[in-house]
Design a protein around this motif. Structure first.
Motif, PDB file in Angstrom:
ATOM      1  N   GLU A   1     100.115  41.174   9.008  1.00  0.00           N
ATOM      2  CA  GLU A   1     100.924  42.362   9.329  1.00  0.00           C
ATOM      3  C   GLU A   1     100.133  43.343  10.192  1.00  0.00           C
ATOM      4  N   ALA A   2      98.857  43.556   9.820  1.00  0.00           N
ATOM      5  CA  ALA A   2      98.017  44.469  10.610  1.00  0.00           C
ATOM      6  C   ALA A   2      97.745  43.891  11.997  1.00  0.00           C
ATOM      7  N   LEU A   3      97.551  42.572  12.079  1.00  0.00           N
ATOM      8  CA  LEU A   3      97.337  41.924  13.371  1.00  0.00           C
ATOM      9  C   LEU A   3      98.564  42.080  14.272  1.00  0.00           C
ATOM     10  N   ALA A   4      99.761  41.949  13.662  1.00  0.00           N
ATOM     11  CA  ALA A   4     101.000  42.103  14.432  1.00  0.00           C
ATOM     12  C   ALA A   4     101.156  43.540  14.926  1.00  0.00           C
TER      13      ALA A   4
ATOM     14  N   GLU B   1     100.835  47.459  19.466  1.00  0.00           N
ATOM     15  CA  GLU B   1     100.218  48.649  20.061  1.00  0.00           C
ATOM     16  C   GLU B   1      99.563  48.321  21.396  1.00  0.00           C
ATOM     17  N   LEU B   2      98.882  47.172  21.466  1.00  0.00           N
ATOM     18  CA  LEU B   2      98.243  46.761  22.719  1.00  0.00           C
ATOM     19  C   LEU B   2      99.293  46.478  23.790  1.00  0.00           C
TER      20      LEU B   2
ATOM     21  N   SER C   1     112.808  33.796  30.020  1.00  0.00           N
ATOM     22  CA  SER C   1     114.078  33.451  30.636  1.00  0.00           C
ATOM     23  C   SER C   1     115.224  34.306  30.098  1.00  0.00           C
ATOM     24  N   ILE C   2     115.127  34.762  28.844  1.00  0.00           N
ATOM     25  CA  ILE C   2     116.207  35.582  28.298  1.00  0.00           C
ATOM     26  C   ILE C   2     115.956  37.078  28.485  1.00  0.00           C
ATOM     27  N   GLY C   3     114.769  37.443  28.977  1.00  0.00           N
ATOM     28  CA  GLY C   3     114.556  38.833  29.365  1.00  0.00           C
ATOM     29  C   GLY C   3     113.825  39.718  28.381  1.00  0.00           C
ATOM     30  N   ILE C   4     113.253  39.184  27.300  1.00  0.00           N
ATOM     31  CA  ILE C   4     112.466  40.002  26.379  1.00  0.00           C
ATOM     32  C   ILE C   4     111.022  40.015  26.866  1.00  0.00           C
ATOM     33  N   ASP C   5     110.409  41.197  26.887  1.00  0.00           N
ATOM     34  CA  ASP C   5     109.081  41.335  27.480  1.00  0.00           C
ATOM     35  C   ASP C   5     107.989  40.647  26.662  1.00  0.00           C
ATOM     36  N   THR C   6     107.977  40.908  25.352  1.00  0.00           N
ATOM     37  CA  THR C   6     106.892  40.389  24.509  1.00  0.00           C
ATOM     38  C   THR C   6     107.424  39.905  23.171  1.00  0.00           C
ATOM     39  N   LEU C   7     106.986  38.714  22.763  1.00  0.00           N
ATOM     40  CA  LEU C   7     107.298  38.201  21.443  1.00  0.00           C
ATOM     41  C   LEU C   7     106.021  38.195  20.606  1.00  0.00           C
ATOM     42  N   VAL C   8     106.155  38.559  19.341  1.00  0.00           N
ATOM     43  CA  VAL C   8     105.014  38.623  18.424  1.00  0.00           C
ATOM     44  C   VAL C   8     105.299  37.703  17.249  1.00  0.00           C
ATOM     45  N   ASN C   9     104.301  36.907  16.873  1.00  0.00           N
ATOM     46  CA  ASN C   9     104.462  35.971  15.765  1.00  0.00           C
ATOM     47  C   ASN C   9     103.276  36.098  14.817  1.00  0.00           C
ATOM     48  N   LYS C  10     103.538  36.452  13.567  1.00  0.00           N
ATOM     49  CA  LYS C  10     102.470  36.658  12.576  1.00  0.00           C
ATOM     50  C   LYS C  10     101.664  35.391  12.345  1.00  0.00           C
ATOM     51  N   LYS C  11     102.351  34.263  12.273  1.00  0.00           N
ATOM     52  CA  LYS C  11     101.679  32.996  11.984  1.00  0.00           C
ATOM     53  C   LYS C  11     100.669  32.662  13.074  1.00  0.00           C
TER      54      LYS C  11
ATOM     55  N   LEU D   1      99.215  34.754  15.184  1.00  0.00           N
ATOM     56  CA  LEU D   1      98.115  35.717  15.174  1.00  0.00           C
ATOM     57  C   LEU D   1      97.112  35.396  14.073  1.00  0.00           C
ATOM     58  N   ALA D   2      97.625  35.063  12.876  1.00  0.00           N
ATOM     59  CA  ALA D   2      96.738  34.704  11.762  1.00  0.00           C
ATOM     60  C   ALA D   2      95.954  33.436  12.085  1.00  0.00           C
ATOM     61  N   ALA D   3      96.646  32.462  12.680  1.00  0.00           N
ATOM     62  CA  ALA D   3      95.985  31.201  13.034  1.00  0.00           C
ATOM     63  C   ALA D   3      94.886  31.435  14.064  1.00  0.00           C
ATOM     64  N   ASN D   4      95.158  32.255  15.085  1.00  0.00           N
ATOM     65  CA  ASN D   4      94.152  32.575  16.098  1.00  0.00           C
ATOM     66  C   ASN D   4      92.920  33.188  15.466  1.00  0.00           C
ATOM     67  N   ASN D   5      93.159  34.097  14.508  1.00  0.00           N
ATOM     68  CA  ASN D   5      92.063  34.799  13.854  1.00  0.00           C
ATOM     69  C   ASN D   5      91.197  33.848  13.039  1.00  0.00           C
ATOM     70  N   ILE D   6      91.825  32.843  12.458  1.00  0.00           N
ATOM     71  CA  ILE D   6      91.106  31.895  11.599  1.00  0.00           C
ATOM     72  C   ILE D   6      90.471  30.761  12.401  1.00  0.00           C
ATOM     73  N   PHE D   7      91.089  30.395  13.532  1.00  0.00           N
ATOM     74  CA  PHE D   7      90.657  29.222  14.287  1.00  0.00           C
ATOM     75  C   PHE D   7      89.212  29.314  14.763  1.00  0.00           C
ATOM     76  N   ARG D   8      88.734  30.519  15.032  1.00  0.00           N
ATOM     77  CA  ARG D   8      87.371  30.617  15.557  1.00  0.00           C
ATOM     78  C   ARG D   8      86.326  30.123  14.557  1.00  0.00           C
ATOM     79  N   TYR D   9      86.718  30.059  13.278  1.00  0.00           N
ATOM     80  CA  TYR D   9      85.766  29.592  12.267  1.00  0.00           C
ATOM     81  C   TYR D   9      85.615  28.075  12.269  1.00  0.00           C
ATOM     82  N   ILE D  10      86.516  27.366  12.939  1.00  0.00           N
ATOM     83  CA  ILE D  10      86.391  25.907  12.976  1.00  0.00           C
ATOM     84  C   ILE D  10      85.829  25.422  14.307  1.00  0.00           C
TER      85      ILE D  10
END
Length: 449
Positions: free
Chosen positions: A124-127, A132-133, A342-352, A354-363
């Motif tokens: 949630e905090a990552l999202a 904000e960014l 293609s449908i015109g939304i600027d940014t999509l955010v996905n919690k899963k 973001l969490a995976a990105n944060n954890i992936f660096r450990y592997i």
């Protein structure tokens, strides 16, 4: 690497899915029979049905031989307990998912590592941070900061007005030699192929291009692509979830004028009590007439973080039709990322994700400081710490045997971000940002061991 995941919910399943693609040895623990059956059917992993706070279950999972233990159940107290037990039983590294961000802010003071918890993550905090960014860099559809903005990843779609459309990377570099950005990945319009650009790669209209920028590069990029980075002030948020609450609180504290729409009366009053700088409105934000009444046309940005992804997408499309400059939607279905532009939304955010990105660096092998997967692109962006023994140390970039499916985007030295070209010499202590296709990750990792 042997990895155990406790919790087969949306985050746990997604992590298990991504990690299984990496040929890691994955064990997934959950008491829910249906969730485990789905994972067992669709993924090449081992599943154990049971409560991960049970010492017997942890021993059955062979926790004593575990390289990484990840607790991502829906209960933060359960996750903390599981990680403490796992560490005591022999797990090398533990990561706990939490929702109370106070734990992260006071991590050193409390000393979670003494209890056996090596890392805390809050999807949630990552999202909220991602949102904000995105507002900070309003012209870009994808953002990521390295070392508090020393280098920034920025993604955008090239329009006809972009001054380097029709030119090769080399030609563009000759015309604009003093610019502080470099392209690191391109997806051609209407395709799913990711290109790591070289000197002879030509920019085309409709390309989705990811750039690395140093300080000031973002503004230069906006001017050259005809997408001015407009200052955003008035923000409307749909949904009073944890993400909605954190986003509203953080934005209001930074001087944004924030309206928050929440349909649940009790939740709306609860939010109004703690968000003194936010106008909280108890109403259904899906109502177009209501959005008009709340002067949606005067908003600079519309952020939809309702529990329902489809509601978020449709609300953003309505907001876009009213002339809103920036729309951001929280979505759970990864397939929606392919449709976002293609449908015109600027940014999509996905919690899963973001969490995976944060954890992936450990592997990842090598000293990986940060990493992110590029949305919709078959590539990763990794920040490596250069050691004295690294193969790249004390070498110029052009002399390194780098795979053609990878590229160095920039280097951070003593906290300063630099766009590094062929004659740049990498030194011990540098932090090097690399973009690479998935097939070349292992080769790149070996260069930074």
């Amino acid at each position: 690497m042997k990895i155990i995941i406790a919790g087969a919910g949306e985050v746990g399943f997604h992590l298990a899915k991504l990690l299984s693609y990496e040929s890691q040895e994955i064990t997934l623990i959950d008491p829910n029979k249906v969730s485990l059956a789905h994972a067992d059917t669709h993924l090449d992993i081992r599943v154990i049905r049971g409560d991960a706070t049970s010492i017997a279950i942890l021993k059955e999972s062979r926790v004593n031989t575990c390289d990484l233990f990840i607790a991502v159940t829906s209960s933060e107290t359960t996750n903390i307990t599981i990680c403490v037990l796992a560490k005591q039983l022999g797990a090398k590294k533990t990561i706990a998912r939490i929702s109370n961000t106070e734990f992260i802010h006071h991590k050193e003071e409390v000393g979670f590592t003494k209890f056996g918890i090596d890392e805390l993550i809050s999807p949630e905090a990552l999202a909220a941070s991602e949102i904000e960014l995105s507002l900070k860099q309003s012209s870009f559809n994808e953002n990521y900061e390295f070392e508090n903005g020393a280098l920034t990843m920025a993604g955008l779609t090239l329009s006809r007005s972009a001054s380097f459309v029709g030119k090769t990377v080399k030609e563009a570099a000759q015309i604009f030699p003093e610019l502080h950005f470099v392209p690191i990945a391109i997806q051609r319009f209407g395709t799913q192929y990711t290109i790591i650009p070289r000197g002879d790669t030509k920019f085309k209209r409709g390309d989705n291009v990811v750039f690395i920028t140093s300080e000031g590069g973002g503004d230069e990029l906006c001017r050259l692509t005809g997408k001015p980075n407009k200052a955003l002030k008035n923000v409307m948020i749909l949904g009073g979830s944890q993400i909605g609450f954190k986003t509203a609180r953080d934005l209001s504290e930074k001087g944004f004028n924030v309206k928050l729409l929440e349909g649940n009366r009790d939740r709306a009053f609860e939010l109004a009590e703690v968000l003194s700088k936010v106008l909280v409105i108890n109403s259904d934000g899906r109502n177009v007439d209501l959005l008009e009444e709340e002067n949606i046309r005067d908003m600079d940005a519309f952020i939809a973080v309702d529990a329902n992804s489809e509601t978020n997408i449709m609300s953003c499309l309505v907001a876009k039709s009213k002339g809103i400059k920036k729309t951001i939607a929280l979505v759970e279905n990864m397939d929606y990322f392919e449709l976002s532009h293609s449908i015109g939304i600027d940014t999509l955010v996905n919690k899963k994700l973001l969490a995976a990105n944060n954890i992936f660096r450990y592997i990842r092998r090598g000293e990986v400081v940060a990493m992110t997967k590029l949305n919709n692109l078959n590539a990763e962006l990794l920040e490596f710490q250069v050691n004295g023994t690294s193969a790249v140390c004390n070498k110029t970039i052009k002399s390194i045997d780098f795979p053609r499916s990878a590229i160095i985007g920039g280097v951070i030295r003593d906290g300063v971000g630099m766009i590094a070209l062929g004659d740049f010499k990498i030194q011990e202590g540098d932090r090097v940002v690399v973009c690479c296709l998935l097939k070349s990750i292992k080769r790149v990792e070996k260069l930074f061991l």
